[in-house]
Design an enzyme around this catalytic site. Structure first.
Site, mmCIF file in Angstrom:
data_model
loop_
_atom_site.group_PDB
_atom_site.id
_atom_site.type_symbol
_atom_site.label_atom_id
_atom_site.label_comp_id
_atom_site.label_asym_id
_atom_site.label_seq_id
_atom_site.Cartn_x
_atom_site.Cartn_y
_atom_site.Cartn_z
ATOM 1 N N HIS A 60 7.900 5.099 -5.906
ATOM 2 C CA HIS A 60 6.593 4.921 -6.158
ATOM 3 C C HIS A 60 5.931 5.708 -7.086
ATOM 4 O O HIS A 60 6.182 7.004 -7.440
ATOM 5 C CB HIS A 60 5.715 5.221 -4.813
ATOM 6 C CG HIS A 60 6.067 4.236 -3.483
ATOM 7 N ND1 HIS A 60 7.260 4.420 -3.012
ATOM 8 C CD2 HIS A 60 5.494 3.391 -3.279
ATOM 9 C CE1 HIS A 60 7.417 3.476 -2.127
ATOM 10 N NE2 HIS A 60 6.272 2.974 -2.261
ATOM 11 N N ASP B 270 6.474 1.455 -7.387
ATOM 12 C CA ASP B 270 5.443 0.698 -6.793
ATOM 13 C C ASP B 270 4.039 1.383 -6.717
ATOM 14 O O ASP B 270 3.742 2.604 -6.762
ATOM 15 C CB ASP B 270 5.694 0.283 -5.394
ATOM 16 C CG ASP B 270 6.905 -0.532 -5.479
ATOM 17 O OD1 ASP B 270 7.594 -0.724 -6.589
ATOM 18 O OD2 ASP B 270 7.363 -1.272 -4.488
ATOM 19 N N ASP B 271 3.030 0.625 -6.299
ATOM 20 C CA ASP B 271 1.751 0.965 -5.937
ATOM 21 C C ASP B 271 0.634 1.562 -6.999
ATOM 22 O O ASP B 271 -0.371 2.040 -6.514
ATOM 23 C CB ASP B 271 1.830 2.018 -4.802
ATOM 24 C CG ASP B 271 2.189 1.312 -3.363
ATOM 25 O OD1 ASP B 271 2.980 0.276 -3.493
ATOM 26 O OD2 ASP B 271 2.499 2.124 -2.443
ATOM 27 N N HIS C 57 -2.273 -4.574 -0.698
ATOM 28 C CA HIS C 57 -1.176 -3.930 -0.163
ATOM 29 C C HIS C 57 -1.080 -4.196 1.566
ATOM 30 O O HIS C 57 -0.836 -3.236 2.174
ATOM 31 C CB HIS C 57 -1.080 -2.418 -0.580
ATOM 32 C CG HIS C 57 0.349 -1.990 -0.519
ATOM 33 N ND1 HIS C 57 0.720 -1.252 0.634
ATOM 34 C CD2 HIS C 57 1.312 -1.728 -1.473
ATOM 35 C CE1 HIS C 57 1.962 -0.824 0.389
ATOM 36 N NE2 HIS C 57 2.180 -1.134 -0.798
ATOM 37 N N TYR D 155 5.977 -3.176 1.776
ATOM 38 C CA TYR D 155 6.808 -3.062 2.747
ATOM 39 C C TYR D 155 7.881 -3.851 2.892
ATOM 40 O O TYR D 155 8.619 -3.908 3.774
ATOM 41 C CB TYR D 155 6.088 -2.976 4.263
ATOM 42 C CG TYR D 155 4.640 -2.297 4.232
ATOM 43 C CD1 TYR D 155 4.536 -0.949 4.079
ATOM 44 C CD2 TYR D 155 3.470 -3.167 3.900
ATOM 45 C CE1 TYR D 155 3.375 -0.251 3.995
ATOM 46 C CE2 TYR D 155 2.329 -2.678 3.862
ATOM 47 C CZ TYR D 155 2.120 -1.166 3.889
ATOM 48 O OH TYR D 155 0.981 -0.589 3.822
ATOM 49 N N HIS E 143 2.063 -6.629 -6.954
ATOM 50 C CA HIS E 143 2.374 -5.850 -5.745
ATOM 51 C C HIS E 143 1.091 -6.249 -4.740
ATOM 52 O O HIS E 143 0.829 -5.293 -3.870
ATOM 53 C CB HIS E 143 2.639 -4.606 -6.107
ATOM 54 C CG HIS E 143 3.146 -3.918 -4.708
ATOM 55 N ND1 HIS E 143 4.321 -4.513 -4.155
ATOM 56 C CD2 HIS E 143 2.903 -2.857 -4.344
ATOM 57 C CE1 HIS E 143 4.536 -3.462 -3.161
ATOM 58 N NE2 HIS E 143 3.911 -2.414 -3.160
HETATM 59 ZN ZN LIG Z 1 4.003 -0.654 -1.806
#
Ligand SMILES: [Zn+2]
Length: 772
Positions: free
Chosen positions: A661, A500-501, A554, A591, A550
């Protein structure tokens, strides 16, 4: 905002052009002033709005975007402050980043470590008070073999800067490797050796060796300006300079700072009024030398003496540089015996590389002979700079791939930031595109349930929402999922790998590991990060990874209004489509923050939510790796979490999805260094795939354009099919079924077996739904 505007630069007459440009500029200034006045007026009566704006408008600066380093030391260790009057106090007080005080409350452990560092470090004797403060440390300065005038000039300046320095020309030929010379110098009482390396007729690196036993630091050297090139520079004198070390706040920083301190005499001669400054900013060390003069009781004047240069630490090794041993025995240099230092035996036994090996790069590979005192095979580097790697490939417009064979080629150009919303904030909801998406959601058959937005602060700040958490199936407080959510892979020991991210500067390191190990995964990408690194997203896509949404900035999505949720999802979908040519069908709420309202919106936008596996409140498949850079956990804790996840994976009847991540260097390091290698070695074997494939579907089903609509109808199409005209009550198509009830039970009970079966049940429901 007007989409097109008159450009004065198109006017051919210069006078006219300048006049119009001036007028436009003036008008712009006036408009801005009016906006500010109006805002000030509005906020005068509404202090809450002002406070809110100020909270949101935090300018991005180098310091506040810096990732917190858990090794920041929180206070000044006692041992080093006393020795050099001018040096270290700077390091602990003024220059420490802001996080230093706030994010990192006083902790005993780093201080203990620091004290131990100081007591055991190789420089301890310098600080012990045993050395004669009137004798400057003896420093040998030399160069790499075969250098030119510029490097000799630079060495002259170094000799001038360091009171105890002496320059010796480097001899060519075998037997004069750096490690050997270091041994020789140590035997003659030198405390340091500095080797200036030249490349393309410029000094480009310094190896700084602390004698007799190391460590050896290797610095890249840039931005050199010799004294004579500095306009109006002052002349230096022979006085011992004062030393200012600024910003050496981490454990590594302390070691480097102390290494520099030991280059200078412990007692400065204040009458010389000379100050040497090493200022650390974002790991670049800026060297400056000045003379100060008190012009009055208030003012001090500075005159630069020079030289200037910038250092960047690339590695710090234990011991002296190794002398690698080619097959033939070498006649050792003769040097004075200085006891059982590791180098003496090694040097005698060793042979050397040829001169072509640049200094500082000599690898410490032991040559197979048993060298008891040679450098250890592992742990030789105390610290080494790990650079981010470049992408191995960039792709042409129109490029196609075999992983998703029916995908259109890559778009003709990478997206241009000016066509997209500002980064890292929720996009405005009044743009034409967002209005259009809102209309599309309204026109869909999906009813968006009237669930209030939650307050920031999750469970502890949302009494009402927590009370309704299972009714509204709010994941954040209780872990509720609907059967439309993907929370695991159906087949035991299958792992739907995801990151992620990103995309981040470290993502290519992860992709490189993937290529080596024949791995692929699902990347949940943030719109604002894609905007910064679209080529990395293309590389993810072209090498067979699944790309999914995503959000744009965020946020906790349940804190956002329905229009804002649409803007967050819509812009990210659009940017991915504009970058890859395909529109993702899956998304992950940041989250895991999703409830029935956000779920319904995403369904109406053809996005299927994916969370991660959770078998109880304490047993979630979250490595917590994202907390390492935040400083609230460390690698060891993350590895413990990972061990627990592997343990739990064998207990459940299904496969699993883990939260990891690719945003930070540490999280990528822990993935490629520990988690993935352990997973690859796991027995029974894990089947590691992108999430779409662990759901027993081809990669092409991850995107709208390439999806097989007959076997995997789009979420919106499914809703429309089930509704068939009648207006249903309730949130979405997911409410009535029995497995919805068991998902609710998942959030309320903590007993293992019940949960497992409930989980399995809902997963089977997902699968059957997907395969229908
Ligand atoms: Zn995230």
């Amino acid at each position: 905002m007007p989409s097109s505007r008159f450009e004065p630069s198109t006017i051919k007459n210069k006078v006219k052009r300048e006049e119009i440009a001036r007028k436009q500029k003036k008008q712009k200034g006036q408009d801005k002033l009016q906006r500010r006045l109006a805002l000030a007026k509005a906020e005068a009566s509404d202090p809450v709005a002002k406070k809110k704006r100020k909270e949101q408008n935090v300018p991005r600066t180098l310091d506040n975007t810096r990732v917190f380093d858990p090794s920041f030391l929180t206070a000044q260790p006692v041992a080093s402050s006393s020795s050099v009057p001018d040096g270290e106090p700077e390091a602990s007080s003024s220059s420490a980043p802001a996080e230093h005080g706030t994010a990192h409350p006083p902790e005993e452990q780093p201080q203990d470590e620091s004290a131990a560092d100081l007591a055991n470090d190789p420089f301890a004797s310098y600080f012990s008070g045993d050395v004669d403060p009137s004798v400057p440390p003896k420093v040998l300065i030399t160069t790499s073999p075969r250098v030119t005038r510029v490097t000799y000039d630079f060495c002259d300046e170094l000799v001038n800067v360091l009171p105890g320095a002496e320059f010796i020309r480097r001899k060519k030929g075998k037997g004069f490797e750096m490690g050997r010379i270091a041994g020789w110098a140590a035997g003659r009482g030198y405390s340091h050796m500095a080797v200036v390396n030249e490349d393309t007729k410029k000094p480009n690196a310094i190896t700084l060796i602390y004698l007799p036993n190391g460590p050896t630091a290797y610095f890249k050297l840039t931005s050199i300006e010799l004294s004579k090139k500095i306009h109006g520079h002052a002349r230096s004198t022979d006085h011992f300079p004062e030393l200012v070390l600024n910003g050496f706040v981490t454990r590594l920083g302390h070691t480097v700072g102390r290494l520099f301190q030991t280059l200078f005499p412990p007692m400065p001669e204040f009458q010389g009024r000379q100050v040497v400054t090493l200022h650390n900013q974002r790991d670049f060390l800026f060297f400056r030398r000045h003379r100060y003069a008190f012009r009055s009781t208030e003012k001090v004047g500075l005159q630069e003496i020079g030289p200037r240069f910038t250092l960047k630490l690339r590695s710090l090794k234990k011991g002296l540089p190794a002398v690698t041993n080619n097959a033939e025995p070498k006649k050792p240099l003769e040097f004075d015996d200085f006891g059982e230092t590791p180098d003496s035996e090694q040097t005698a036994a060793g042979d050397m590389e040829t001169d072509e090996v640049p200094d500082g790069h000599e690898d410490a590979q032991s040559q197979g002979q048993s060298q008891k005192h040679g450098p250890p095979a592992t742990d030789e580097f105390l610290w080494m700079w790990k650079s981010t790697i470049a992408l191995s490939t960039t792709y042409q417009a129109g490029a196609t791939q075999t992983w998703v064979p029916n995908a259109p080629g890559l778009p003709s150009a990478l997206p241009v930031p000016s066509n997209y919303p500002a980064l890292d904030k929720t996009p405005p909801t009044d743009s034409d595109l967002v209005k259009q998406w809102i209309q599309e959601v309204m026109n869909s058959d999906v009813d968006i349930p009237d669930i209030p937005v939650t307050n920031p602060g999750a469970c502890s700040n949302n009494t009402a929402a927590v009370a309704n958490a299972s009714t509204n199936c709010w994941w954040t407080c209780g872990g509720c999922t609907r059967e439309t959510d993907v929370a695991a892979c159906p087949t035991k020991n299958s792992w739907g790998v995801s990151y992620d991210d990103g995309p981040s500067p470290y993502t290519p390191n992860l992709l490189q590991y993937f290529a080596q190990q024949d791995l692929r995964a699902t990347f949940f990408a943030i719109g604002s990060r894609i905007m910064e690194r679209p080529a990395i997203l293309q590389d993810e896509f072209m090498t067979g990874n699944q790309v999914a949404v995503h959000t744009w900035s965020h946020p906790y999505m349940t804190t956002k209004t329905t229009e804002q949720v649409i803007a967050e999802l819509g812009w990210t979908k659009k940017l991915i489509k504009d970058t890859l040519g395909v529109t993702p069908l899956y998304w992950r709420p940041p989250y895991g923050d999703i409830d029935d309202r956000v779920r319904a919106i995403s369904t109406a936008m053809n996005l299927i939510p994916i969370v991660w596996t959770r078998i109880s409140t304490t047993q979630t498949f979250d490595t917590n790796d994202w907390s390492i850079p935040a400083g609230s956990t460390d690698v060891y804790q993350v590895l413990d979490n990972w061990e627990a996840i592997m343990g739990n994976s064998t207990k459940i009847d299904t496969g699993f999805i883990v939260l990891e991540h690719d945003l930070f260097e540490q999280t990528v390091d822990v993935a490629t260094g520990y988690i993935l290698p352990q997973a690859l070695a796991h027995t029974p074997k894990y089947n590691m795939t992108p999430i779409i494939e662990c759901l027993d579907m081809p990669l092409s089903n991850a995107y709208v354009e390439t999806n097989d609509n007959s076997s995997h109808p789009l979420p919106l199409a499914s809703v429309q099919a089930t509704h068939t005209g009648s207006s249903p009550a309730g949130a979405s198509s997911t409410d009535g079924s029995s497995s919805g009830g068991s998902s609710g039970a998942l959030s309320r009970t903590n007993t293992g077996p019940v949960l497992l079966s409930a989980l399995t049940g809902s997963i089977l429901a997902v699968v059957s739904l997907l395969l229908r």
